[in-house]
Design a protein around this motif. Sequence first.
Motif, PDB file in Angstrom:
ATOM      1  N   ILE A   1      -0.130  -3.477   4.520  1.00 26.31           N
ATOM      2  CA  ILE A   1      -0.017  -2.179   5.180  1.00 26.31           C
ATOM      3  C   ILE A   1       1.020  -2.191   6.303  1.00 26.31           C
ATOM      4  CG2 ILE A   1      -2.312  -1.386   4.543  1.00 26.31           C
ATOM      5  CD1 ILE A   1      -3.266  -2.105   7.356  1.00 26.31           C
ATOM      6  N   VAL A   2       1.300  -3.368   6.887  1.00 22.17           N
ATOM      7  CA  VAL A   2       2.358  -3.492   7.894  1.00 22.17           C
ATOM      8  C   VAL A   2       3.047  -4.838   7.704  1.00 22.17           C
ATOM      9  CG1 VAL A   2       2.996  -3.419  10.327  1.00 22.17           C
ATOM     10  CG2 VAL A   2       0.986  -2.167   9.565  1.00 22.17           C
TER      11      VAL A   2
ATOM     12  N   ILE B   1      10.247   1.814   8.478  1.00 19.28           N
ATOM     13  CA  ILE B   1      10.357   2.268   7.093  1.00 19.28           C
ATOM     14  C   ILE B   1       8.926   2.518   6.624  1.00 19.28           C
ATOM     15  CG2 ILE B   1      11.165   1.662   4.778  1.00 19.28           C
ATOM     16  CD1 ILE B   1      13.005  -0.422   6.393  1.00 19.28           C
ATOM     17  N   ILE B   2       8.576   3.774   6.418  1.00 16.88           N
ATOM     18  CA  ILE B   2       7.186   4.154   6.164  1.00 16.88           C
ATOM     19  C   ILE B   2       7.030   4.706   4.756  1.00 16.88           C
ATOM     20  CG2 ILE B   2       5.255   5.573   6.943  1.00 16.88           C
ATOM     21  CD1 ILE B   2       6.496   5.578   9.732  1.00 16.88           C
TER      22      ILE B   2
ATOM     23  N   ASN C   1       0.842  -1.185   0.000  1.00 15.11           N
ATOM     24  CA  ASN C   1       0.000   0.000   0.000  1.00 15.11           C
ATOM     25  C   ASN C   1       0.890   1.252   0.000  1.00 15.11           C
ATOM     26  OD1 ASN C   1      -2.881   0.063  -0.055  1.00 15.11           O
ATOM     27  ND2 ASN C   1      -2.853   1.295   1.815  1.00 15.11           N
ATOM     28  N   PRO C   2       0.403   2.384  -0.486  1.00 15.57           N
ATOM     29  CA  PRO C   2       1.225   3.600  -0.480  1.00 15.57           C
ATOM     30  C   PRO C   2       1.745   3.988   0.898  1.00 15.57           C
ATOM     31  CG  PRO C   2      -0.652   3.903  -1.928  1.00 15.57           C
ATOM     32  CD  PRO C   2      -0.872   2.587  -1.212  1.00 15.57           C
ATOM     33  N   ASP C   3       0.974   3.680   1.959  1.00 15.74           N
ATOM     34  CA  ASP C   3       1.376   4.044   3.319  1.00 15.74           C
ATOM     35  C   ASP C   3       1.952   2.859   4.096  1.00 15.74           C
ATOM     36  OD1 ASP C   3      -0.939   2.586   3.534  1.00 15.74           O
ATOM     37  OD2 ASP C   3      -1.937   3.952   4.933  1.00 15.74           O
ATOM     38  N   ALA C   4       2.430   1.845   3.389  1.00 15.68           N
ATOM     39  CA  ALA C   4       2.927   0.624   4.040  1.00 15.68           C
ATOM     40  C   ALA C   4       4.058   0.919   5.025  1.00 15.68           C
ATOM     41  CB  ALA C   4       3.408  -0.365   2.981  1.00 15.68           C
ATOM     42  N   ARG C   5       4.110   0.089   6.081  1.00 16.65           N
ATOM     43  CA  ARG C   5       5.179   0.192   7.081  1.00 16.65           C
ATOM     44  C   ARG C   5       5.907  -1.130   7.163  1.00 16.65           C
ATOM     45  NH1 ARG C   5       3.502   4.196  11.892  1.00 16.65           N
ATOM     46  NH2 ARG C   5       2.153   5.568  10.686  1.00 16.65           N
ATOM     47  N   VAL C   6       7.242  -1.047   7.196  1.00 14.31           N
ATOM     48  CA  VAL C   6       8.086  -2.239   7.326  1.00 14.31           C
ATOM     49  C   VAL C   6       8.904  -2.109   8.602  1.00 14.31           C
ATOM     50  CG1 VAL C   6       9.944  -3.616   6.320  1.00 14.31           C
ATOM     51  CG2 VAL C   6       8.215  -2.566   4.829  1.00 14.31           C
ATOM     52  N   LEU C   7       8.847  -3.147   9.445  1.00 15.41           N
ATOM     53  CA  LEU C   7       9.659  -3.216  10.659  1.00 15.41           C
ATOM     54  C   LEU C   7      10.684  -4.314  10.443  1.00 15.41           C
ATOM     55  CD1 LEU C   7       6.792  -3.045  13.337  1.00 15.41           C
ATOM     56  CD2 LEU C   7       7.966  -1.156  12.168  1.00 15.41           C
ATOM     57  N   PHE C   8      11.957  -3.947  10.450  1.00 17.61           N
ATOM     58  CA  PHE C   8      13.037  -4.879  10.151  1.00 17.61           C
ATOM     59  C   PHE C   8      14.154  -4.666  11.161  1.00 17.61           C
ATOM     60  CE2 PHE C   8      16.351  -7.015   7.760  1.00 17.61           C
ATOM     61  CZ  PHE C   8      15.650  -7.996   7.053  1.00 17.61           C
ATOM     62  N   PRO C   9      14.781  -5.748  11.652  1.00 17.06           N
ATOM     63  CA  PRO C   9      15.823  -5.609  12.676  1.00 17.06           C
ATOM     64  C   PRO C   9      16.927  -4.638  12.262  1.00 17.06           C
ATOM     65  CG  PRO C   9      15.250  -7.911  12.374  1.00 17.06           C
ATOM     66  CD  PRO C   9      14.553  -7.153  11.285  1.00 17.06           C
ATOM     67  N   GLY C  10      17.282  -3.766  13.195  1.00 15.00           N
ATOM     68  CA  GLY C  10      18.357  -2.827  12.949  1.00 15.00           C
ATOM     69  C   GLY C  10      17.928  -1.522  12.312  1.00 15.00           C
TER      70      GLY C  10
ATOM     71  N   PHE D   1       2.328 -10.262   8.688  1.00 12.81           N
ATOM     72  CA  PHE D   1       1.889  -9.288   7.692  1.00 12.81           C
ATOM     73  C   PHE D   1       0.439  -8.892   7.978  1.00 12.81           C
ATOM     74  CE2 PHE D   1       4.743 -11.075   4.019  1.00 12.81           C
ATOM     75  CZ  PHE D   1       5.868 -10.650   4.699  1.00 12.81           C
ATOM     76  N   ILE D   2       0.150  -7.603   7.872  1.00 11.24           N
ATOM     77  CA  ILE D   2      -1.216  -7.101   7.952  1.00 11.24           C
ATOM     78  C   ILE D   2      -1.645  -6.660   6.545  1.00 11.24           C
ATOM     79  CG2 ILE D   2      -2.807  -5.474   9.017  1.00 11.24           C
ATOM     80  CD1 ILE D   2      -1.535  -7.262  11.081  1.00 11.24           C
ATOM     81  N   TYR D   3      -2.769  -7.187   6.083  1.00 10.69           N
ATOM     82  CA  TYR D   3      -3.309  -6.842   4.769  1.00 10.69           C
ATOM     83  C   TYR D   3      -4.581  -6.000   4.934  1.00 10.69           C
ATOM     84  CZ  TYR D   3      -0.505 -10.600   2.531  1.00 10.69           C
ATOM     85  OH  TYR D   3       0.508 -11.408   2.055  1.00 10.69           O
TER      86      TYR D   3
END
Length: 284
Positions: free
Chosen positions: A275-276, A207-208, A194-203, A262-264
Amino acid sequence: MNKFLYTIIAVSMTLGAYAQKSDGSTKSLVKAEKEFAEDLAKHGAKTAFTTYSADDALVFRPNPVNAKTFYAGQGDDKGLSWNPVYAKVARSGDWGFTTGPFTADGETKTYGQYLSVWKAKEGKWELAMDLGVTHNKPLNKVEPLFIEPKDFYKPKFAGDKQRAAGVDIIATTEKTLNTMLKSYGAAAFAGFLNPDARVLFPGYEPIIGKDKALAFFNGMVKNMTLKTTKANKADGGDLAYTYGVATVDYRADLRESFNYLFIYERQADHNWNLIVQVFAPAER
């Protein structure tokens, strides 16, 4: 009765009497999340997680384990704190999610991001799933965004057969994503974020935004394989989640395994977009 056990039961009953109330709104979920954090600070992790977790809740420590089983063997540590900054609840009010920063006190202070899924049962919120990633002390502030359901909708005759059909749609979506990842590498996320997707990654701090997420994936990941453990879809048909194990081949010729969640979200064109995403290191 053992005095310590009696104290735990009494405190849990007291907490449960005032916390976790669900009215189907995101506001009520955020309130439950904040009360959860406050109660942990006052009474400790064992008591708080025992009170707020569903009987079948999973926590990733680092691999998935029943929350109540895990915390039964832990101390009542009060050094963990967190604050939700992004949350949504399905229009059917049956589940939602929150994410935000956390800190853990120890020999050194640890910083990170968490993602939690909550389910509503008998008028109260129960923690269903919780995992997180760590990073250095954050430099960027994320503004709170709590999105209320656009309306209320819950099918009158939603039975097991209808729910299973809905879950199959999500499982098929992720199967398609996995096939695309095998064929095109991380660039395949372009058609699913999604355009407003958020990624949570170690370190890394959150990332929004789709463009930033794609730049992150394309710059670091060569290939990725998803092995889905379970998929779930809200009765309202607007939110869904999956979790499982992701195998990541980096461009630096290294391979690593992650537990992912993952959240869809269903879009106006009926497609399901991410989205997340959170990728937490797995123990193999």
